[in-house]
Design an enzyme around this catalytic site. Structure first.
Site, PDB file in Angstrom:
ATOM      1  CG  HIS A   1      11.604 -28.222   2.974  1.00 23.94           C
ATOM      2  ND1 HIS A   1      12.356 -29.562   2.919  1.00 23.94           N
ATOM      3  CD2 HIS A   1      12.242 -27.864   4.246  1.00 23.94           C
ATOM      4  CE1 HIS A   1      13.345 -29.684   4.049  1.00 23.94           C
ATOM      5  NE2 HIS A   1      13.157 -28.442   4.657  1.00 23.94           N
TER       6      HIS A   1
ATOM      7  CE  LYS B   1     -11.918   0.690   0.705  1.00 21.04           C
ATOM      8  NZ  LYS B   1     -11.567   1.664   1.849  1.00 21.04           N
TER       9      LYS B   1
ATOM     10  CD  GLU C   1      -3.252  -0.766   2.048  1.00 21.55           C
ATOM     11  OE1 GLU C   1      -4.437  -1.239   1.992  1.00 21.55           O
ATOM     12  OE2 GLU C   1      -2.971   0.016   3.103  1.00 21.55           O
TER      13      GLU C   1
END
EC number: 5.3.1.9
Length: 488
Positions: free
Chosen positions: A361, A475, A332
Site C-alpha cells: 500500500h 570518518k 557494505e
C-alpha cells in the site's frame, strides 16, 4: 535436498523459489553458461576462504593482510571462534541474568545493533518488555541504544529506566546491565550514548545498580582497545568482537549471541541452522547450492538486465529487522568503487527495505509501474506458530463476510503470491525464500545464506566483499570536526 524447476528445497524444508527470476525473458540458461568459468572460480575461492580464511587481495583498513573467518562461526569446535567453552560461558552469562537483572540496554551500531535486533525480534517480539517476569521466564527486559546519538530518545530511555526503578523500588534494588559493543572501543555513536546513560543511571534516585559487560577486540598489551582496557580496570565481564569477522557478519559470533542469551534465545539451534546451510552450499552444482545460485542470478540480473536495486520484502512484521540487517550486508559488502585491479566499476545494487503487506500500500505502485531496475526478494513463512481465523464478525457486511473463515496466514500469502505474479507478468524480476517456520534454526539458515551469497557475488564481480573503504572517508572528516567542536 530436492530440486525441481525453479526451486531448491533443503532437507529442513527451507526453499529458494526463483521461478520469477530465471527463465526466458529473465536470467536464463545462456546467461549462466556464459559465466560458467567465473562460477567455478568463485566456488573455488569460497572453498579456499573456508579452509584458510584467505581472500584474494583482501586487506584490513590498515592495509594489512587479513583473514576472513565468518564461515568458521557456525562450527562449535575447540580452537574455533565459537568453541564449546565460549558457548558454555555465554549460556552461563545468560543464566546469571535470569531472575537477577531487571533490564539490559544493548549499545551498538551497524552489525552490533542490526544483527542483535533481528535475534530479539524473532526470539522475543515487540511486546517482550510489556510481559511480566514470569512470562519472560525470569529474563530481563531488553532495550537498544548506541545506534544513533539522538538526544531525545537517549534522554527518554534514561527517564523510562528510572521510572521502572521507582515503580519496583518496594521490591528491592533495580538492576540494569549495560552491554556495550565496540571493536575499537571508540565508536562515537555507541560510546557517547553509553557514557551518557551510564552516568545518569549511576546518579539516579532511587538508586539503580548498574552492571556493565563489554564486547570488544580481545587483544591485550600494545594492541589493547580503550574499551578492553576500561573493562579490565573496572572488572567488567569481557566478550569478543573476533578478528576476521566484519560487523555485518558478526551476528553468529559473541557480538550477537551475548545479547541473545540474555533473553533465552536458542543459540544452539541458530548456529545449527547456519551450519546446515553452509554444508548445503559446499557443492559446486549451482542448482543445488542456494547461496551460489542466489548470487549468480542477482549478479546477472544487474549485469545483463539493469536490475540495480534490490527490494528486500519479507511478509511478516518481525522480519523487517532482517531486511534492515540485509541492507547493511549488501551495501557494505558489494557497494564498491573499484574492482581488485583498481579499475573504477562503481559496483553494487542499492538495497531497500519493504514489508508485506504493509508496503503493498506504499511502495508496490513504484515496483509495478516504475522503472524495470529492481529485483524484489520476498520471504514467506510457511507455518505460523499462532494463526488466527478471521471471524464472521459482521455477517450483514458482505465484503467483510467474504474474508471470514480464512486464516490470517492464508490471506497474507495470497497477497504475496498476487504481488509476485503481477510483477512477473510485467517482466519484473522477483524470488522468494520460504522458511518452514519463524524460529532460531531457520533464521540461522536464512542469514547465513545471505552472508555466503555476498561472498560468492564479490568473486563474480571481482570486488572485495569484506572491506568498506567508503565508510573510512567520512570518518577521516569527522575526527577533525569533533576536535573543532570540542575546542569551541
Amino acid at each position: 535436498m530436492s530440486k525441481q524447476a525453479g526451486e531448491i528445497t533443503l532437507p529442513s524444508g527451507f526453499s529458494f523459489d526463483y521461478r520469477h527470476l530465471y527463465g526466458e525473458q529473465m536470467v536464463n540458461s545462456r546467461d549462466i553458461a556464459a559465466i560458467s568459468e567465473r562460477l567455478a572460480a568463485a566456488h573455488a575461492a569460497v572453498k579456499h576462504m573456508r579452509a584458510t580464511g584467505e581472500v584474494r587481495g583482501h586487506l584490513s583498513k590498515d592495509g594489512q593482510p587479513e583473514r576472513v573467518l565468518f564461515t568458521q562461526l557456525p562450527y562449535v569446535r575447540p580452537g574455533n571462534l565459537n568453541s564449546p567453552a565460549s558457548i558454555a560461558r555465554l549460556k552461563e552469562f545468560g543464566q546469571s541474568l535470569q531472575n537477577n537483572v531487571h533490564a539490559i540496554i544493548s549499545f551498538g551500531i551497524g552489525g552490533s545493533y542490526l544483527g542483535n535486533k533481528v535475534l530479539f525480534d524473532i526470539g522475543c517480539g515487540e511486546f517482550w518488555n510489556s510481559k511480566g517476569t514470569e512470562e519472560r521466564r525470569g529474563y530481563p527486559k531488553l532495550y537498544f541504544s548506541g545506534n544513533n546519538m539522538d538526544p531525545r530518545r537517549t534522554a527518554e530511555l534514561i527517564e523510562h529506566i528510572t521510572y521502572e526503578a521507582r515503580t519496583t523500588a518496594c521490591h528491592g534494588t533495580y538492576r540494569v546491565l549495560l552491554l556495550v559493543i565496540s571493536k575499537s572501543g571508540s565508536t562515537l555513536d555507541t560510546m557517547s550514548t553509553f557514557m551518557v546513560v551510564y552516568d545518569a543511571l549511576k546518579k539516579a534516585n532511587p538508586a539503580i545498580e548498574v552492571q556493565v559487560a563489554a564486547v570488544t577486540d580481545p587483544a591485550a598489551g600494545a594492541a589493547e582497545t580503550l574499551l578492553h582496557k576500561l573493562a579490565v580496570e573496572q572488572g567488567w565481564p569481557l566478550f569478543s568482537v573476533p578478528d576476521g569477522v566484519g560487523g555485518r557478519f558478526s551476528v553468529f559470533s559473541e557480538v550477537g549471541l551475548v545479547t541473545a542469551v540474555g533473553t533465552g534465545f536458542d543459540i544452539d539451534a541458530f548456529l545449527a541452522g547456519a551450519r546446515a546451510m553452509d554444508e548445503a552450499c559446499r557443492t559446486d552444482d549451482i542448482w543445488s547450492n542456494p547461496a551460489m545460485l542466489n548470487a549468480a542470478l542477482k549478479y546477472l540480473a544487474a549485469a545483463r538486465y539493469g536490475r540495480n536495486i534490490e527490494v528486500f520484502m519479507p511478509y511478516g512484521d518481525y522480519l523487517k529487522s532482517v531486511a534492515e540487517w540485509y541492507v547493511q550486508l549488501l551495501a557494505e559488502s558489494l557497494g564498491k568503487r573499484t574492482d581488485r585491479s583498481g579499475r573504477e566499476v562503481l559496483y553494487g545494487r542499492t538495497p531497500l527495505v519493504a514489508v508485506g503487506t504493509t508496503d503493498m500500500h506504499a511502495q508496490t505502485q513504484q515496483h509495478q509501474d516504475g522503472q524495470r531496475d529492481k529485483v524484489v526478494q520476498f520471504i514467506k513463512i510457511a507455518n505460523w506458530q499462532t494463526d488466527p481465523v478471521i471471524p464472521d464478525a459482521f455477517p450483514a457486511a458482505a465484503k467483510l463476510s467474504q474474508m471470514a473463515g480464512l486464516r490470517l496466514s492464508q490471506a497474507l500469502d495470497a497477497a504475496r503470491e498476487a504481488n509476485a505474479e503481477a510483477l512477473s507478468q510485467d517482466g519484473r524480476f522477483n524470488a522468494t525464500f520460504i522458511l518452514p517456520a519463524m524460529n532460531a534454526y531457520h533464521l540461522g539458515e536464512l542469514l547465513y545464506l545471505l552472508a555466503l551469497s555476498v561472498a560468492y557475488e564479490g568473486e563474480l564481480a571481482d570486488v572485495d566483499a569484506f572491506d568498506q573503504p567508503g565508510v573510512e572517508a567520512y570518518k577521516r572528516l569527522l575526527g577533525p570536526m569533533l576536535k573543532q567542536l570540542h575546542g569551541k
